[in-house]
Design an enzyme around this catalytic site. Sequence first.
Site, PDB file in Angstrom:
ATOM      1  N   LYS A  14     -10.115 -35.281  64.733  1.00 53.93           N
ATOM      2  CA  LYS A  14      -9.011 -34.317  64.852  1.00 53.93           C
ATOM      3  C   LYS A  14      -9.552 -32.926  65.118  1.00 53.93           C
ATOM      4  O   LYS A  14      -9.053 -32.202  65.988  1.00 53.93           O
ATOM      5  CB  LYS A  14      -8.172 -34.297  63.565  1.00 53.93           C
ATOM      6  CG  LYS A  14      -7.216 -35.462  63.450  1.00 53.93           C
ATOM      7  CD  LYS A  14      -6.612 -35.556  62.050  1.00 53.93           C
ATOM      8  CE  LYS A  14      -5.892 -36.883  61.900  1.00 53.93           C
ATOM      9  NZ  LYS A  14      -5.541 -37.225  60.526  1.00 53.93           N
TER      10      LYS A  14
ATOM     11  N   GLN B 274      -4.912 -35.197  54.820  1.00 51.73           N
ATOM     12  CA  GLN B 274      -5.288 -36.567  55.178  1.00 51.73           C
ATOM     13  C   GLN B 274      -4.951 -37.532  54.036  1.00 51.73           C
ATOM     14  O   GLN B 274      -5.288 -37.282  52.873  1.00 51.73           O
ATOM     15  CB  GLN B 274      -6.788 -36.615  55.494  1.00 51.73           C
ATOM     16  CG  GLN B 274      -7.294 -37.950  55.981  1.00 51.73           C
ATOM     17  CD  GLN B 274      -6.774 -38.340  57.370  1.00 51.73           C
ATOM     18  OE1 GLN B 274      -6.437 -37.483  58.185  1.00 51.73           O
ATOM     19  NE2 GLN B 274      -6.698 -39.613  57.632  1.00 51.73           N
TER      20      GLN B 274
ATOM     21  N   ASP C 193       2.627 -33.466  60.598  1.00 52.60           N
ATOM     22  CA  ASP C 193       2.595 -34.911  60.356  1.00 52.60           C
ATOM     23  C   ASP C 193       4.006 -35.502  60.305  1.00 52.60           C
ATOM     24  O   ASP C 193       4.180 -36.709  60.448  1.00 52.60           O
ATOM     25  CB  ASP C 193       1.951 -35.185  58.983  1.00 52.60           C
ATOM     26  CG  ASP C 193       0.587 -35.840  59.088  1.00 52.60           C
ATOM     27  OD1 ASP C 193       0.291 -36.455  60.123  1.00 52.60           O
ATOM     28  OD2 ASP C 193      -0.172 -35.732  58.103  1.00 52.60           O
TER      29      ASP C 193
HETATM   30  N1  GUN Z   1      -4.245 -41.244  57.410  1.00 55.15           N
HETATM   31  C1  GUN Z   1      -4.239 -42.124  58.433  1.00 55.15           C
HETATM   32  N2  GUN Z   1      -3.448 -41.670  59.432  1.00 55.15           N
HETATM   33  C2  GUN Z   1      -2.941 -40.486  59.017  1.00 55.15           C
HETATM   34  C3  GUN Z   1      -2.070 -39.540  59.613  1.00 55.15           C
HETATM   35  O1  GUN Z   1      -1.573 -39.691  60.736  1.00 55.15           O
HETATM   36  N3  GUN Z   1      -1.788 -38.449  58.862  1.00 55.15           N
HETATM   37  C4  GUN Z   1      -2.308 -38.262  57.623  1.00 55.15           C
HETATM   38  N4  GUN Z   1      -1.964 -37.147  56.957  1.00 55.15           N
HETATM   39  N5  GUN Z   1      -3.123 -39.129  57.039  1.00 55.15           N
HETATM   40  C5  GUN Z   1      -3.429 -40.234  57.736  1.00 55.15           C
END
Ligand code: GUN
Length: 302
Positions: free
Chosen positions: A55, A99, A122
Amino acid sequence: MSNGKIIDGKAFAEDLRGRVAVLAAQFEAHAGRKAGLAVVLVGEDPASQVYVRSKGKQTVACGMASFEHKLPEDTGEGALLDLVEKLNADPAVDGILVQLPLPPHIDEQKVIAAINPDKDVDGFHVISAGRLAVGQPGFVPCTPLGCLMLLKDRLGSLSGLDAVVIGRSNIVGKPMAQLLLAESCTVTVAHSRTRDLPAVVRRADIVVAAVGRAEMVKADWLKPGATVIDVGINRVPDTRPGAEPGKTRLVGDVDYAGAIQVAGAITPVPGGVGPMTIAVLLRNTLVAAHRNAGIALADDAI
Ligand code: GUN
């Protein structure tokens, strides 16, 4: 992104990131600052570390600012909530992503609820879910929005089509159903208690599989010509002829080899839905930046 029956999510995501980069440069010229994404990682889960690194790299590659906050596994809930408050108040931060999963001593829902919904890139906040449900502008979870983009790219208008979503998670199944309903599909949400799932799937012009069970959806469940979006990422032993003993491979929730014979179009695993998630996260961050800075961005700009 047409390539016969195969829906090339990797190529679509690359193209989307390119469009984000162009608009991010225009945003910087107007706002006098870069659009910014803060990513918070608690602990050392290896898969989460890979995601967060990816990311950060892609955020910078698109010309946006990346703020990474890596906290130790034993970070208290209070300290994490304090950090979220700081990021809510920071004008350089347009989007906040915490995350998941968080360590078990931290209440995930409490942390998500602390994020300013205007920075909730998100789309996990209950206010974001509510805005999606009633059709107000807000943020939509990245994976289902990516699926919708692939569907519209392939099919154009989805109006009147029968869509079956398999899986009812808050992160994929439920928002996917809302998005398809907003596109005027007739939507069925199937799940582990659904009776005669093959018969339900056989009605569908659009199938979105998000259950997390390797190759569960079979070719003879599909209506010929259906468009199949496979959200599953399952690691299984590689038992194909010639494979090295002990090797594994990634498969989706759909029996791809069989389904491609029947489907009109299908996303592969890997290279289908997976690459879309981060590309849509960057898109959401760019949209957040425009809203937070009061700079107009046309609805269909990205
Ligand atoms: N863990 C796995 N995929 C994601 C996501 O798209 N967002 C977040 N915050 N955690 C994740």
